[in-house]
Motif scaffolding. Sequence first.
Motif, short mmCIF file in Angstrom:
data_model
loop_
_atom_site.label_atom_id
_atom_site.label_comp_id
_atom_site.label_asym_id
_atom_site.label_seq_id
_atom_site.Cartn_x
_atom_site.Cartn_y
_atom_site.Cartn_z
N VAL A 77 0.84 -1.21 0.00
CA VAL A 77 0.00 0.00 0.00
C VAL A 77 0.87 1.25 0.00
O VAL A 77 0.62 2.20 -0.76
N VAL A 78 1.91 1.28 0.81
CA VAL A 78 2.81 2.44 0.86
C VAL A 78 3.51 2.63 -0.49
O VAL A 78 3.61 3.75 -0.99
N GLY A 80 2.42 1.61 -3.46
CA GLY A 80 1.41 2.05 -4.43
C GLY A 80 1.04 3.51 -4.23
O GLY A 80 0.93 4.27 -5.20
N ALA A 81 0.87 3.94 -2.98
CA ALA A 81 0.54 5.34 -2.70
C ALA A 81 1.68 6.26 -3.11
O ALA A 81 1.45 7.34 -3.68
N SER A 82 2.91 5.85 -2.85
CA SER A 82 4.07 6.66 -3.26
C SER A 82 4.12 6.82 -4.77
O SER A 82 4.38 7.91 -5.28
N TRP A 83 3.89 5.73 -5.48
CA TRP A 83 3.89 5.79 -6.93
C TRP A 83 2.77 6.71 -7.42
O TRP A 83 2.98 7.55 -8.29
N TRP A 84 1.58 6.54 -6.86
CA TRP A 84 0.42 7.33 -7.29
C TRP A 84 0.64 8.82 -7.01
O TRP A 84 0.39 9.66 -7.87
N LEU A 85 1.12 9.14 -5.84
CA LEU A 85 1.37 10.54 -5.49
C LEU A 85 2.49 11.14 -6.33
O LEU A 85 2.41 12.28 -6.76
N ARG A 87 3.29 10.22 -9.33
CA ARG A 87 2.74 10.33 -10.70
C ARG A 87 1.91 11.60 -10.83
O ARG A 87 2.00 12.34 -11.80
#
Length: 98
Positions: A77-78, A80-85, A87
């Motif tokens: 989750v961390v 994925g959130a890092s990648w999303w933020l 991006r």
Amino acid sequence: MAGSVTPDVYTTCTITYGDGDRRDVEVPGQTGGLRLTTWFDGAGSMVCGRSVSVTTGWQSILYPLAENRTVTVLLAVVAGASWWLGRGAKASVGRKRT
């Protein structure tokens, strides 16, 4: 941490330490592993009947983390959130304001 590279097959390893004392341990196949805590000071050697994978040092600290499902999901989750933020931040940098 030691584990046999042959699935579902145990192998016997002999650990020689100190002044020649020996201890035999049964190492499970790929479905598991064997976590050993040293019971002697100094160097030792390990000879096994089949191929095994042995991990020592700082890397062996990672095994309990990887085996814990909660930690694995939390890290995913961390990540994925890092990648999303990251991006989203890159996408907004290239936009022109009017």
